[in-house]
Design a protein around this motif. Sequence first.
Motif, PDB file in Angstrom:
ATOM      1  N   LEU A 252      -1.572 -12.023   0.243  1.00 12.02           N
ATOM      2  CA  LEU A 252      -1.452 -10.638  -0.196  1.00 12.02           C
ATOM      3  C   LEU A 252      -2.609  -9.893   0.464  1.00 12.02           C
ATOM      4  O   LEU A 252      -3.773 -10.280   0.307  1.00 12.02           O
ATOM      5  N   ILE A 253      -2.296  -8.861   1.233  1.00 14.08           N
ATOM      6  CA  ILE A 253      -3.309  -8.108   1.955  1.00 14.08           C
ATOM      7  C   ILE A 253      -3.307  -6.677   1.470  1.00 14.08           C
ATOM      8  O   ILE A 253      -2.275  -6.013   1.500  1.00 14.08           O
ATOM      9  N   ARG A 254      -4.436  -6.223   1.008  1.00 12.92           N
ATOM     10  CA  ARG A 254      -4.586  -4.832   0.572  1.00 12.92           C
ATOM     11  C   ARG A 254      -5.502  -4.117   1.554  1.00 12.92           C
ATOM     12  O   ARG A 254      -6.553  -4.631   1.902  1.00 12.92           O
ATOM     13  N   ARG A 255      -5.079  -2.935   1.981  1.00 18.49           N
ATOM     14  CA  ARG A 255      -5.902  -2.145   2.930  1.00 18.49           C
ATOM     15  C   ARG A 255      -6.111  -0.768   2.417  1.00 18.49           C
ATOM     16  O   ARG A 255      -5.367  -0.206   1.747  1.00 18.49           O
TER      17      ARG A 255
ATOM     18  N   ASN B 245       0.821  -1.218   0.000  1.00 21.62           N
ATOM     19  CA  ASN B 245       0.000   0.000   0.000  1.00 21.62           C
ATOM     20  C   ASN B 245       0.855   1.269   0.000  1.00 21.62           C
ATOM     21  O   ASN B 245       0.377   2.336   0.366  1.00 21.62           O
ATOM     22  N   ASN B 246       2.127   1.114  -0.385  1.00 23.52           N
ATOM     23  CA  ASN B 246       3.059   2.246  -0.498  1.00 23.52           C
ATOM     24  C   ASN B 246       3.323   2.974   0.810  1.00 23.52           C
ATOM     25  O   ASN B 246       3.609   4.159   0.816  1.00 23.52           O
ATOM     26  N   ASP B 247       3.247   2.245   1.938  1.00 19.01           N
ATOM     27  CA  ASP B 247       3.588   2.870   3.218  1.00 19.01           C
ATOM     28  C   ASP B 247       5.041   2.609   3.615  1.00 19.01           C
ATOM     29  O   ASP B 247       5.485   3.029   4.668  1.00 19.01           O
ATOM     30  N   GLY B 248       5.774   1.910   2.756  1.00 23.27           N
ATOM     31  CA  GLY B 248       7.176   1.634   3.032  1.00 23.27           C
ATOM     32  C   GLY B 248       7.419   0.369   3.832  1.00 23.27           C
ATOM     33  O   GLY B 248       8.558   0.006   4.097  1.00 23.27           O
ATOM     34  N   HIS B 249       6.365  -0.340   4.211  1.00 24.42           N
ATOM     35  CA  HIS B 249       6.491  -1.586   4.981  1.00 24.42           C
ATOM     36  C   HIS B 249       5.859  -2.726   4.196  1.00 24.42           C
ATOM     37  O   HIS B 249       4.668  -2.686   3.893  1.00 24.42           O
ATOM     38  N   ASN B 250       6.651  -3.722   3.859  1.00 23.08           N
ATOM     39  CA  ASN B 250       6.167  -4.911   3.143  1.00 23.08           C
ATOM     40  C   ASN B 250       5.463  -4.574   1.837  1.00 23.08           C
ATOM     41  O   ASN B 250       4.477  -5.213   1.474  1.00 23.08           O
ATOM     42  N   ASP B 251       5.957  -3.587   1.116  1.00 24.90           N
ATOM     43  CA  ASP B 251       5.341  -3.216  -0.161  1.00 24.90           C
ATOM     44  C   ASP B 251       5.713  -4.170  -1.288  1.00 24.90           C
ATOM     45  O   ASP B 251       5.037  -4.194  -2.314  1.00 24.90           O
ATOM     46  N   ASN B 252       6.757  -4.947  -1.112  1.00 24.68           N
ATOM     47  CA  ASN B 252       7.174  -5.951  -2.093  1.00 24.68           C
ATOM     48  C   ASN B 252       7.409  -7.273  -1.386  1.00 24.68           C
ATOM     49  O   ASN B 252       7.937  -7.308  -0.277  1.00 24.68           O
ATOM     50  N   TRP B 253       7.031  -8.359  -2.063  1.00 21.22           N
ATOM     51  CA  TRP B 253       7.271  -9.694  -1.533  1.00 21.22           C
ATOM     52  C   TRP B 253       8.580 -10.198  -2.109  1.00 21.22           C
ATOM     53  O   TRP B 253       8.824 -10.093  -3.313  1.00 21.22           O
ATOM     54  N   LYS B 254       9.433 -10.740  -1.248  1.00 23.00           N
ATOM     55  CA  LYS B 254      10.689 -11.311  -1.721  1.00 23.00           C
ATOM     56  C   LYS B 254      11.135 -12.408  -0.782  1.00 23.00           C
ATOM     57  O   LYS B 254      10.652 -12.499   0.348  1.00 23.00           O
TER      58      LYS B 254
ATOM     59  N   PRO C  71      -5.986  -8.931  -6.340  1.00 24.24           N
ATOM     60  CA  PRO C  71      -6.765  -8.778  -5.115  1.00 24.24           C
ATOM     61  C   PRO C  71      -6.091  -9.438  -3.913  1.00 24.24           C
ATOM     62  O   PRO C  71      -5.208 -10.283  -4.062  1.00 24.24           O
ATOM     63  N   SER C  72      -6.567  -9.059  -2.733  1.00 27.46           N
ATOM     64  CA  SER C  72      -6.147  -9.760  -1.519  1.00 27.46           C
ATOM     65  C   SER C  72      -6.537 -11.215  -1.678  1.00 27.46           C
ATOM     66  O   SER C  72      -7.685 -11.529  -2.008  1.00 27.46           O
ATOM     67  N   ASP C  73      -5.580 -12.097  -1.478  1.00 28.41           N
ATOM     68  CA  ASP C  73      -5.822 -13.527  -1.670  1.00 28.41           C
ATOM     69  C   ASP C  73      -4.569 -14.276  -1.229  1.00 28.41           C
ATOM     70  O   ASP C  73      -3.558 -13.672  -0.885  1.00 28.41           O
ATOM     71  N   ASP C  74      -4.639 -15.590  -1.262  1.00 27.69           N
ATOM     72  CA  ASP C  74      -3.471 -16.420  -1.013  1.00 27.69           C
ATOM     73  C   ASP C  74      -2.772 -16.681  -2.335  1.00 27.69           C
ATOM     74  O   ASP C  74      -3.421 -16.887  -3.371  1.00 27.69           O
ATOM     75  N   TYR C  75      -1.446 -16.657  -2.293  1.00 30.15           N
ATOM     76  CA  TYR C  75      -0.620 -16.925  -3.466  1.00 30.15           C
ATOM     77  C   TYR C  75       0.455 -17.930  -3.067  1.00 30.15           C
ATOM     78  O   TYR C  75       0.824 -18.032  -1.907  1.00 30.15           O
ATOM     79  N   TRP C  76       0.945 -18.663  -4.044  1.00 33.35           N
ATOM     80  CA  TRP C  76       1.938 -19.699  -3.809  1.00 33.35           C
ATOM     81  C   TRP C  76       3.223 -19.340  -4.519  1.00 33.35           C
ATOM     82  O   TRP C  76       3.222 -18.578  -5.471  1.00 33.35           O
TER      83      TRP C  76
END
Length: 85
Positions: A82-85, A3-12, A56-61
């Motif tokens: 993936l959580i979108r707020r 959500n562009n807040d600088g925390h966990n904005d990309n998964w790695k 969307p917010s959902d589970d990904y593998w």
Amino acid sequence: TPNNDGHNDNWKVLGVSEDFFPSSLIYIYDRFGKIIAKVNPTDNGWDGFYNGVKLPSDDYWFSVQLIDSNGEIRNRKGHFSLIRR
């Protein structure tokens, strides 16, 4: 939470970088097994988009093939939300 807040904005995958496992193969899949991202191990990671569209917010593998400097390979699989707020 991309959500562009600088925390966990990309998964790695933690620990994978230019210094450790730089030639690793990292893929992200949706619930139907479709590859939605190939993550470059030396970049910032996956931002939650597919073809320019917010997923969307959902589970990904994911599947990761860790390749070390000696050519040894370790395979790992798992999932995340993936959580979108």
